[in-house]
Design an enzyme around this catalytic site. Structure first.
Site, PDB file in Angstrom:
ATOM      1  N   SER A  11      95.665  56.412  35.190  1.00 56.66           N
ATOM      2  CA  SER A  11      96.503  56.164  36.356  1.00 56.66           C
ATOM      3  C   SER A  11      97.506  57.307  36.454  1.00 56.66           C
ATOM      4  O   SER A  11      97.108  58.461  36.571  1.00 56.66           O
ATOM      5  CB  SER A  11      97.171  54.786  36.257  1.00 56.66           C
ATOM      6  OG  SER A  11      97.818  54.458  37.465  1.00 56.66           O
ATOM      7  N   HIS A  38      93.364  55.372  39.347  1.00 58.37           N
ATOM      8  CA  HIS A  38      94.046  54.623  40.405  1.00 58.37           C
ATOM      9  C   HIS A  38      94.426  55.574  41.534  1.00 58.37           C
ATOM     10  O   HIS A  38      95.089  56.588  41.302  1.00 58.37           O
ATOM     11  CB  HIS A  38      95.289  53.923  39.854  1.00 58.37           C
ATOM     12  CG  HIS A  38      94.964  52.839  38.889  1.00 58.37           C
ATOM     13  ND1 HIS A  38      95.883  52.359  37.989  1.00 58.37           N
ATOM     14  CD2 HIS A  38      93.835  52.118  38.678  1.00 58.37           C
ATOM     15  CE1 HIS A  38      95.335  51.390  37.270  1.00 58.37           C
ATOM     16  NE2 HIS A  38      94.094  51.241  37.669  1.00 58.37           N
ATOM     17  N   ASP A 131      96.241  47.735  33.306  1.00 58.88           N
ATOM     18  CA  ASP A 131      94.817  47.815  33.623  1.00 58.88           C
ATOM     19  C   ASP A 131      94.121  48.627  32.525  1.00 58.88           C
ATOM     20  O   ASP A 131      94.620  49.659  32.104  1.00 58.88           O
ATOM     21  CB  ASP A 131      94.628  48.481  34.989  1.00 58.88           C
ATOM     22  CG  ASP A 131      93.201  48.373  35.504  1.00 58.88           C
ATOM     23  OD1 ASP A 131      92.457  47.496  35.025  1.00 58.88           O
ATOM     24  OD2 ASP A 131      92.845  49.168  36.388  1.00 58.88           O
TER      25      ASP A 131
END
Length: 191
Positions: A11, A38, A131
């Site tokens: 991310s 992401h 995540d």
């Protein structure tokens, strides 16, 4: 043992981390590589364009229902979960976000664990969400090799820290060491 597939999640700070890792993958790699980074859901991804010139592997944005080819690097498209199904084949899903993210690292890792099991290598990199933690735990349960970027050296330490809380036995490495591992991709299966 050489893995049949490699799954990578990142991310915040992920583009920079991936620019260090993905060019290390050897041209003759006989594994498929799947990456969830992401991304904003409302913008086209330029990841394939950015990474194709830097990587020895074929690089593409994943497409729904396409067969998985070894030696190919697949990026999850914005606003779709990248899943792996039997075949193996790629499946794109517009299901609800997981951990506030679509694409979700957990969704990729969990489906890859179901298809590849012990023949899988999973890597959690920098990020500021959790995540990837549940997904890495699914990989560990399936007997896959698990690597985590050293949180102390990650731009976003929350994601690798969360992964390590769920999978404390994962190898913790600096980016340069993960890149070296990818360059010489064979490894012994986990105990």
């Amino acid at each position: 043992m050489t893995p049949a597939a490699i799954v990578i999640g990142a991310s915040v700070g992920g583009v920079e981390a991936l620019l260090q890792l993905l060019p290390a993958l050897p041209r003759d790699l006989d594994a498929a590589v799947f990456v969830v980074l992401h991304l904003p859901p409302d913008r086209a991804s330029l990841l394939a364009d950015i990474f194709a010139p830097a990587c020895a592997l074929a690089v593409k944005e994943a497409e729904d229902k396409e067969p998985v080819l070894p030696g190919t690097l697949y990026f999850a498209p914005p606003d779709y979960h990248l899943l792996i199904d039997t075949g193996p084949q790629v499946v794109l899903s517009a299901d609800a976000p997981v951990q506030f993210s679509r694409p979700s690292i957990d969704a990729l890792f969990e489906t890859a664990a179901d298809v590849y099991g012990r023949r899988l290598l999973g890597i959690v990199l920098t990020g500021n969400s959790e995540d990837g933690a549940a997904g890495l735990a699914a990989l560990a349960r399936a007997g896959a090799r698990t690597l985590v970027q050293d949180p102390a050296r990650a731009r976003g330490p929350i994601m690798p820290s969360a992964a390590l809380r769920r999978v404390p036995q994962a190898e913790v490495l600096a980016l340069a060491d993960i890149a070296a591992r990818l360059h010489s991709i064979t490894f012994d299966p986990p105990p």
